[in-house]
Scaffold this motif. Structure first.
Motif, PDB file in Angstrom:
ATOM      1  N   VAL A 166     -19.099 -24.732  -4.582  1.00  0.00           N
ATOM      2  CA  VAL A 166     -17.969 -22.931  -5.546  1.00  0.00           C
ATOM      3  C   VAL A 166     -17.115 -23.244  -5.963  1.00  0.00           C
ATOM      4  CG1 VAL A 166     -15.409 -22.380  -4.678  1.00  0.00           C
ATOM      5  CG2 VAL A 166     -18.099 -23.072  -2.497  1.00  0.00           C
ATOM      6  N   ALA A 167     -16.999 -24.851  -6.874  1.00  0.00           N
ATOM      7  CA  ALA A 167     -16.170 -24.922  -8.122  1.00  0.00           C
ATOM      8  C   ALA A 167     -16.678 -24.982  -9.712  1.00  0.00           C
ATOM      9  CB  ALA A 167     -16.769 -26.486  -8.102  1.00  0.00           C
ATOM     10  N   ASP A 168     -18.174 -24.948  -9.221  1.00  0.00           N
ATOM     11  CA  ASP A 168     -18.671 -24.007 -10.616  1.00  0.00           C
ATOM     12  C   ASP A 168     -18.597 -22.214 -10.518  1.00  0.00           C
ATOM     13  OD1 ASP A 168     -20.304 -26.253 -11.007  1.00  0.00           O
ATOM     14  OD2 ASP A 168     -21.947 -25.539 -10.075  1.00  0.00           O
ATOM     15  N   LEU A 169     -17.619 -21.327  -9.666  1.00  0.00           N
ATOM     16  CA  LEU A 169     -17.044 -20.511  -9.640  1.00  0.00           C
ATOM     17  C   LEU A 169     -16.060 -20.289 -10.999  1.00  0.00           C
ATOM     18  CD1 LEU A 169     -18.407 -19.194  -6.072  1.00  0.00           C
ATOM     19  CD2 LEU A 169     -19.245 -18.805  -8.123  1.00  0.00           C
ATOM     20  N   LYS A 170     -15.691 -21.489 -11.050  1.00  0.00           N
ATOM     21  CA  LYS A 170     -14.205 -21.088 -11.346  1.00  0.00           C
ATOM     22  C   LYS A 170     -14.270 -20.844 -13.031  1.00  0.00           C
ATOM     23  CE  LYS A 170      -9.807 -23.048 -11.312  1.00  0.00           C
ATOM     24  NZ  LYS A 170      -8.442 -24.440 -10.801  1.00  0.00           N
ATOM     25  N   GLY A 171     -13.327 -20.079 -13.104  1.00  0.00           N
ATOM     26  CA  GLY A 171     -13.332 -19.749 -14.096  1.00  0.00           C
ATOM     27  C   GLY A 171     -14.342 -19.377 -15.023  1.00  0.00           C
ATOM     28  N   LEU A 172     -15.285 -18.413 -14.311  1.00  0.00           N
ATOM     29  CA  LEU A 172     -16.548 -17.631 -14.413  1.00  0.00           C
ATOM     30  C   LEU A 172     -16.035 -16.084 -14.882  1.00  0.00           C
ATOM     31  CD1 LEU A 172     -19.682 -17.920 -14.491  1.00  0.00           C
ATOM     32  CD2 LEU A 172     -19.657 -17.030 -12.371  1.00  0.00           C
ATOM     33  N   LYS A 173     -16.701 -15.510 -16.177  1.00  0.00           N
ATOM     34  CA  LYS A 173     -16.655 -14.544 -16.401  1.00  0.00           C
ATOM     35  C   LYS A 173     -17.985 -13.332 -15.863  1.00  0.00           C
ATOM     36  CE  LYS A 173     -16.019 -14.558 -20.513  1.00  0.00           C
ATOM     37  NZ  LYS A 173     -15.491 -16.337 -20.875  1.00  0.00           N
ATOM     38  N   ILE A 303     -20.947 -21.531  -0.838  1.00  0.00           N
ATOM     39  CA  ILE A 303     -20.772 -20.460  -1.362  1.00  0.00           C
ATOM     40  C   ILE A 303     -20.501 -19.418  -1.054  1.00  0.00           C
ATOM     41  CG2 ILE A 303     -21.280 -19.499  -3.469  1.00  0.00           C
ATOM     42  CD1 ILE A 303     -22.250 -21.494  -4.470  1.00  0.00           C
ATOM     43  N   LEU A 304     -21.889 -19.443   0.031  1.00  0.00           N
ATOM     44  CA  LEU A 304     -21.380 -17.880   1.074  1.00  0.00           C
ATOM     45  C   LEU A 304     -20.241 -18.673   2.219  1.00  0.00           C
ATOM     46  CD1 LEU A 304     -25.121 -17.693   1.593  1.00  0.00           C
ATOM     47  CD2 LEU A 304     -23.865 -16.383   0.316  1.00  0.00           C
ATOM     48  N   LEU A 305     -20.374 -19.456   3.209  1.00  0.00           N
ATOM     49  CA  LEU A 305     -19.397 -19.201   3.918  1.00  0.00           C
ATOM     50  C   LEU A 305     -17.724 -19.450   3.035  1.00  0.00           C
ATOM     51  CD1 LEU A 305     -20.356 -22.396   5.881  1.00  0.00           C
ATOM     52  CD2 LEU A 305     -20.244 -19.650   6.376  1.00  0.00           C
TER      53      LEU A 305
END
Length: 360
Positions: A166-173, A303-305
């Motif tokens: 989930v942390a890898d999603l932060k800031g993703l465009k 991530i899905l949850l």
């Protein structure tokens, strides 16, 4: 005698054809324009409107014709609903979740994250009370709506780098449409709503880090795998996204009753045809993508949850603030729960078995 019998056999057919021609000639000649949200290059999407046009013309002896215009030929991709409402064109073909900025309730007409698959979506509309709710919504925009296409379950998107947590999603465009954009925002993603033709350049230039579009057949055409090789699944955002024909209410009411029925039947046929095209073409396209370097990856359970939790928190917050959304969400969610119980027992079980134990 044989020649005479042959002639007599042709008389009823000739009379029938003459009668049909007379019926068509008695009806008014009508010319409409249809604005699509999709480019011609995305032929599986665009073809649904063309199929409606061809069937309507054939069924009326050419008396009712609908000329189809691709995205940007008459109006921008996201301007179709307004063009129909304002009678700039008589009808349009689009994805209703493009218009959640006007009212989030529009998303129910297309796709809700962790919502209905394509068959469930059709069941909700045809026999589950959904059509009456959607007709009420569209009436406020001077539009009559007809389901016209479904892609079936989509993929989760193309990413320039792996997403392990989930942390890898932060800031993703990320290019992602509909309610899904609001869901991922809650986990730190910066959503972008970009028309299909503009997604590849944005990925290539690094203006975005990821993009969700449709599935293998379209994604292969758009070439995303060349610049963002990580191809994620499942398509949590769009399990069964529906496309819709919008018809200006005044234009529709001016049609003869026969033409109205023909138009509705043509939309229903194109609705089935779109998913058939995708189901038939996606497997071969997936093979080509993998051969071209695409790397299939599954979103982690965490991530899905997290996405599902945020999706339903968002729905409840929106329902509390928007009476129209709440009026649809509550029966839709009951229908969804019942459908998933049945699907888990019947459909999912056999699909899972066959998928794990293929027979060559």
């Amino acid at each position: 005698m044989t020649a005479r019998r042959g002639f007599l056999k042709t008389v009823p057919l000739a009379a029938a054809l003459a009668g049909a021609s007379a019926v068509h000639a008695a009806q008014p000649a009508i010319r409409w324009r249809l604005a699509s949200s999709f480019p011609k290059a995305l032929d599986a999407l665009y073809a649904a409107a063309e199929q409606v046009s061809q069937q309507v013309s054939a069924a009326t002896g050419g008396r009712f014709q609908i000329q189809v215009f691709a995205a940007n030929e008459l109006v921008p991709p996201f301007g179709v609903l307004d063009a129909v409402r304002e009678a700039t064109v008589e009808c349009g073909h689009s994805a209703s979740y493009y218009y959640i900025g006007k009212d989030p309730t529009f998303a129910f007409d297309c796709a809700m994250p962790f919502g209905l698959n394509s068959r469930q979506q059709s069941a909700w509309l045809v026999d589950g009370g959904g059509m009456a709710l959607m007709r009420e919504l569209f009436a406020g925009y001077n539009i009559i709506n007809f389901p016209c296409g479904n892609t079936g379950a989509q993929m989760g998107g193309w990413f320039r780098r792996e997403i392990r947590s989930v942390a890898d999603l932060k800031g993703l465009k990320m290019r992602i449409g509909g309610f899904a954009g609001q869901v991922v925002t809650r986990l730190g993603v910066v959503p972008q709503q970009i028309p299909g033709a503009d997604v590849y350049p944005a990925l290539e230039k690094g203006a975005i880090d990821a993009a969700e579009w449709v599935g293998p057949y379209d994604d292969l055409k758009l070439g995303f795998y060349k610049v963002a090789p990580h191809y994620y699944y499942p398509g949590w955002a769009e399990a069964g996204p529906q496309l819709t024909i919008y018809v200006n209410r005044q234009a529709y009411e001016a049609l003869p009753a026969e033409y109205r029925q023909i138009l509705e039947s043509a939309c229903a046929a194109a609705h089935v045809g779109m998913q058939a095209r995708y189901d038939a073409r996606n497997p071969a396209a997936m093979k080509k993508l993998i051969e071209g370097g695409a790397q299939l990856r599954m979103f982690s359970r965490d991530i899905l949850l997290a996405l599902q939790k945020e999706a339903f928190a968002l729905y409840r917050e929106t329902a509390a603030a928007n009476p129209q959304f709440r009026k649809v969400f509550e029966p839709w969610n009951r229908f969804r729960s019942e459908q998933h119980l049945w699907t888990r027992i019947a459909e999912n079980s056999v699909d899972a078995f066959v998928g794990r134990h293929p027979v060559e």
